[in-house]
Design an enzyme around this catalytic site. Structure first.
Site, PDB file in Angstrom:
ATOM      1  N   ARG A 182      -8.615  -8.851   4.517  1.00 40.83           N
ATOM      2  CA  ARG A 182      -7.603  -8.045   5.222  1.00 40.83           C
ATOM      3  C   ARG A 182      -7.872  -6.555   5.027  1.00 40.83           C
ATOM      4  O   ARG A 182      -7.845  -5.766   5.975  1.00 40.83           O
ATOM      5  CB  ARG A 182      -6.212  -8.408   4.708  1.00 40.83           C
ATOM      6  CG  ARG A 182      -5.047  -7.676   5.367  1.00 40.83           C
ATOM      7  CD  ARG A 182      -3.752  -8.123   4.696  1.00 40.83           C
ATOM      8  NE  ARG A 182      -2.557  -7.666   5.373  1.00 40.83           N
ATOM      9  CZ  ARG A 182      -1.864  -6.582   5.074  1.00 40.83           C
ATOM     10  NH1 ARG A 182      -2.319  -5.761   4.109  1.00 40.83           N
ATOM     11  NH2 ARG A 182      -0.754  -6.264   5.711  1.00 40.83           N
ATOM     12  N   GLN A 212       0.828  -1.203   0.000  1.00 43.48           N
ATOM     13  CA  GLN A 212       0.000   0.000   0.000  1.00 43.48           C
ATOM     14  C   GLN A 212       0.865   1.257   0.000  1.00 43.48           C
ATOM     15  O   GLN A 212       1.814   1.367   0.774  1.00 43.48           O
ATOM     16  CB  GLN A 212      -0.910  -0.014   1.227  1.00 43.48           C
ATOM     17  CG  GLN A 212      -2.116   0.877   1.127  1.00 43.48           C
ATOM     18  CD  GLN A 212      -3.179   0.525   2.161  1.00 43.48           C
ATOM     19  OE1 GLN A 212      -3.153  -0.555   2.736  1.00 43.48           O
ATOM     20  NE2 GLN A 212      -4.118   1.418   2.386  1.00 43.48           N
ATOM     21  N   GLN A 249       1.358 -10.234  11.100  1.00 45.68           N
ATOM     22  CA  GLN A 249       1.823  -9.150  10.227  1.00 45.68           C
ATOM     23  C   GLN A 249       0.912  -7.927  10.301  1.00 45.68           C
ATOM     24  O   GLN A 249       1.359  -6.792  10.137  1.00 45.68           O
ATOM     25  CB  GLN A 249       1.919  -9.664   8.786  1.00 45.68           C
ATOM     26  CG  GLN A 249       2.644  -8.721   7.845  1.00 45.68           C
ATOM     27  CD  GLN A 249       1.936  -8.599   6.508  1.00 45.68           C
ATOM     28  OE1 GLN A 249       0.720  -8.443   6.455  1.00 45.68           O
ATOM     29  NE2 GLN A 249       2.710  -8.661   5.438  1.00 45.68           N
ATOM     30  N   HIS A 299      -0.047  -1.670  11.413  1.00 46.37           N
ATOM     31  CA  HIS A 299       1.141  -2.344  11.948  1.00 46.37           C
ATOM     32  C   HIS A 299       1.485  -1.850  13.351  1.00 46.37           C
ATOM     33  O   HIS A 299       2.627  -1.502  13.644  1.00 46.37           O
ATOM     34  CB  HIS A 299       2.333  -2.182  10.993  1.00 46.37           C
ATOM     35  CG  HIS A 299       2.107  -2.823   9.666  1.00 46.37           C
ATOM     36  ND1 HIS A 299       2.027  -4.189   9.514  1.00 46.37           N
ATOM     37  CD2 HIS A 299       1.910  -2.288   8.433  1.00 46.37           C
ATOM     38  CE1 HIS A 299       1.797  -4.467   8.234  1.00 46.37           C
ATOM     39  NE2 HIS A 299       1.714  -3.330   7.566  1.00 46.37           N
ATOM     40  N   SER A 356       4.539  -5.528   3.347  1.00 49.79           N
ATOM     41  CA  SER A 356       3.183  -5.509   3.910  1.00 49.79           C
ATOM     42  C   SER A 356       2.209  -6.261   2.993  1.00 49.79           C
ATOM     43  O   SER A 356       2.331  -7.462   2.827  1.00 49.79           O
ATOM     44  CB  SER A 356       2.736  -4.067   4.164  1.00 49.79           C
ATOM     45  OG  SER A 356       1.551  -4.032   4.923  1.00 49.79           O
ATOM     46  N   LEU A 357       1.279  -5.565   2.348  1.00 51.54           N
ATOM     47  CA  LEU A 357       0.327  -6.222   1.456  1.00 51.54           C
ATOM     48  C   LEU A 357       1.039  -7.042   0.384  1.00 51.54           C
ATOM     49  O   LEU A 357       0.579  -8.124  -0.009  1.00 51.54           O
ATOM     50  CB  LEU A 357      -0.561  -5.149   0.826  1.00 51.54           C
ATOM     51  CG  LEU A 357      -1.649  -5.505  -0.195  1.00 51.54           C
ATOM     52  CD1 LEU A 357      -1.120  -5.658  -1.606  1.00 51.54           C
ATOM     53  CD2 LEU A 357      -2.420  -6.746   0.212  1.00 51.54           C
TER      54      LEU A 357
END
Length: 746
Positions: A110, A9, A239, A191, A85-86
């Site tokens: 998610r 992202q 995560q 996060h 991340s993603l």
């Protein structure tokens, strides 16, 4: 060797994937069906494309199609895969963990969960390394800020509530060495600990899913090491709230031989980050990994305590808040904790059954969508029928977690609660429905709770048809307590024990009894009493505690159901400002409670009343001067009026006993003062401030010193859930610091 890296992202661009959607019409149609809208149209919509619930699926789809095009055109297959991340979902897709559609369903869920986070913010601090940022957060007591991303050695992203990020950004902008603080355009504290609810729901979502064996190693953001096949689900869930350690992920890959990187997806954000990492950092080689302190996985707040305990009670943190007398541990407190994946106990001691029932129903209504809670039951030696009625109430409303306080032995009521609903699983093991966490401070009491229920109680309950013969048989195979909590010197009822002596002794006792009875399930041992700072919590975990339980520090919060005047007093106390006084509910036996003494006369006056009770056999034996002092200073009414008020609450049998036994009558009159002093504190009567009875231990004094100079110095900013999270996070941070310092000297 080559690693494909997939962006996350922030890399989305209007118009991305325009040529890919037509090249892969079947996958695009499948994506549209899963999403319920056109991904091609979404990528042309600049506004929606930047909303988390749309950004994540769009990026996953474009990254995946880009990957397919790359491999089809070049025949090139990566040796490793990683994603930011993603992007990690695309790395797992490339490794064959799931197919295109399964991956999209994961990402869709998610994105939906993470999009619900509001009121949060993130900012990139450029110019300081990870340790320097951590030091600044600690120095300026920015305890509610987490490190979300370690993007490069000199680019660290912080995350937290928006107001906290603004405060932190202003601090960092003034710190020497900081080149820039860039506030990110996000709505949530991604996060960070504030994503725990999203993490919890995602964990439930993926629980039943199957992941294929990985064909190539995929580097995890959380561990900066290759995924373990058996822990894919746990790692993906972690995560969401864990730190994206991109720097060490790349350093690990740099340590493999002749590694090159290729970014697969829109933009070149990761390419730029990798260039900086390779220029500023050394590879993590096998030799360096064995020697470097940084190779040790960091201790996280969520990893503290016993994993099975957290799983059983559905908690993220091994953190409980004990039940405080007369509902001071309120329903609001319990709900707040439950919604942050911790657990609190509503304090029923001194409340009527209707009051307790109202609280239970309110809590259950608030937690319809999940969250663990329990009810505290305080032992009443003289009125065992009140325990039985409370157990009736818990069973009626399906309460499964009970905190047993001040019990000197196992009672019929507790055995009945534990026994109801017992069954045997297919594997032959006993499955309990109801769990008792027994708070105790004496080995002989611990032994009773760690052992199976006394045979005479089982036979009595079975004969009275209060439990079935099957439940009685199954109770012979399990301990009365599901878990125990060792209570050292605490507020309220206390034996004034030392955790340093009690914990090792209780752990040894637990192990001996486990060996003796060969239980299928380990009894966990928690620690309570004196825990108000990270140092104290760290000591508890180092002593072997499977969980910690706090008390006094929660009484000085917004949610505590006591008066503002009490909270004002508690906010000002230090570690030396408590004293021991007779316990009103165990007045005759001389048991002690620990109370606040600063600015109050209650400890001295309570002690005087107990001294008189021990010395004299009746009120008539006490000299007139002393009686006048009690009436005017302590009671502020005549002893006759007090006794009339006491009589109104007595049964005929109790009243007859009082009339026949002058010493018992004296005890009833004196005990009135203890109940009155609690009521005065809870209501905050300004005219009777010196007589407030406030149960409290020195842990709150230590807490007050810890938060001095921060926003938590005022109790009006203290939220019970924030305190729990902060305490656990700071304990993990302190443990890491201490261990690193120790390793550096070895």
């Amino acid at each position: 060797m080559i690693t494909f890296v997939f962006p996350g992202q922030g890399s989305q661009q209007k118009g991305m994937g325009a040529d890919l959607f037509d090249q892969y019409p079947e996958l695009t149609a499948k994506a549209d069906h899963i999403l319920g809208y056109s991904v091609k149209e979404l990528c042309q919509d600049g506004e929606r494309l930047h909303q988390t619930q749309f950004t994540q699926p769009a990026l996953y789809i474009v990254n995946a199609l880009w990957y397919l095009k790359k491999t089809e055109e070049t025949g090139l297959k990566p040796d490793f895969a990683a994603g930011h991340s993603l992007g990690e979902y695309n790395a797992l897709y490339a490794a064959g963990a799931f197919d295109f559609a399964e991956g999209l369903q994961l990402v869709k869920k998610r994105g939906e969960l993470m999009s619900r986070a509001s009121g949060g913010g993130m900012a990139a601090v450029i110019g300081l390394n990870h340790q320097q940022v951590t030091d600044v957060l600690r120095e300026y007591q920015l305890h509610m800020i987490d490190i979300a991303n370690i993007n490069t050695p000199q680019q660290i992203v912080i995350s937290g509530y928006k107001e906290g990020i603004e405060k932190a950004a202003a601090v960092f902008e003034a710190v020497k060495g900081v080149k820039m603080v860039h506030r990110l355009n996000v709505s949530g504290a991604f996060h960070s600990r504030y994503m725990s609810e999203a993490k919890k729901e995602f964990t439930h979502f993926i629980e039943s899913l199957h992941f294929n064996p990985l064909s190539i190693p995929v580097i995890s953001n959380v561990t900066a090491r290759p995924y373990e096949q058996a822990r894919i689900k746990e790692t993906l869930a972690e995560q969401i709230s864990g730190t994206v350690n991109w720097t060490d992920s790349i350093r690990f890959l740099m340590g493999r031989q002749d590694m090159s990187f290729e970014e697969i997806g829109p933009g070149k954000v990761l390419t730029g980050l990798i260039q900086r990492i390779t220029a500023e950092a050394e590879p993590i080689t096998e030799e360096a990994k064995a020697q470097a302190v940084t190779a040790r996985p960091a201790i996280r707040a969520a990893s503290l305590g016993n994993e099975e305990f957290k799983h059983d009670y559905q908690l993220t943190y091994a953190y409980l808040a004990g039940g405080m007398y007369r509902g001071i541990a309120s329903k609001e407190m319990v709900v707040k904790l439950a919604k942050k994946d911790m657990m609190g106990f509503f304090g029923t001691g001194g409340l009527s059954i209707p009051q307790a029932e109202d609280a239970i129903l309110s809590i259950q209504n608030e937690l319809q969508h999940g969250g663990s809670f329990g009810i505290n039951v305080v032992h009443n030696m003289k009125h065992t029928d009140s325990e039985e009625k409370m157990i009736d109430l818990l069973l009626k409303h399906g309460v499964i977690n009970l905190e047993a306080s001040a019990f000197l032995t196992v009672t019929s009521a507790l055995v009945r609660f534990r026994a109801k609903g017992l069954k045997r699983g297919n594997d032959g093991k006993v499955i309990p429905r109801h769990r008792i966490i027994a708070k105790l401070s004496r080995p002989e009491v611990a032994e009773a709770f760690l052992s199976p229920a006394p045979e005479h109680l089982l036979q009595k309950l079975e004969a009275e048809n209060k439990i079935t013969s099957e439940e009685a048989d199954l109770m012979r195979e399990i301990p009365v307590a599901h878990d125990i909590c060792v209570e050292a010197d605490s507020g309220g009822h206390t034996d004034g024990g030392s955790a340093y002596s009690l914990m090792p002794a209780m752990l040894l006792l637990r192990d001996e009894i486990m060996k003796k009875y060969q239980y299928d399930k380990t009894i966990r041992v928690g620690a309570a009493g004196g825990i108000g700072t990270p140092e104290a919590a760290m000591a508890a975990f180092m002593l072997g505690a499977d969980f910690i339980l706090t008390g006094s520090i929660n009484q000085c919060t917004v949610e505590a159901a006591t008066s503002d005047k009490v909270k004002d007093l508690l906010q000002q106390m230090n570690v030396q400002d408590t004293a021991y006084a007779p316990a009103g509910d165990m007045f005759e036996s001389g048991s002690k409670v620990q109370v606040l003494k600063k600015g109050l006369f209650f400890p001295t006056r309570a002690g005087k009343l107990h001294e008189l009770y021990q010395r004299y056999s009746s009120l008539e034996e006490i000299d007139e001067r002393t009686l006048t002092q009690i009436e005017q200073k302590y009671f502020k009414r005549s002893i006759r009026d007090v006794y009339e008020e006491v009589k109104a609450r007595l049964t005929d049998e109790e009243m007859l006993k009082a009339e026949r036994n002058p010493k018992h009558k004296m005890a009833l009159v004196f005990k009135w003062y203890f109940r009155q002093s609690s009521s005065l504190a809870i209501t905050g009567d300004p005219a009777a401030k010196v007589d407030y009875q406030i149960h409290c231990g020195p842990a709150l004094g230590a807490f007050n010193q810890w938060v001095k100079g921060t926003e938590l110095e005022s109790w009006k900013n203290r939220r019970v859930d924030d305190i729990g999270c902060r305490l656990m996070e700071e304990t993990a941070s302190l443990l890491n610091k201490k261990i690193n310092a120790f390793l550096e000297t070895c």
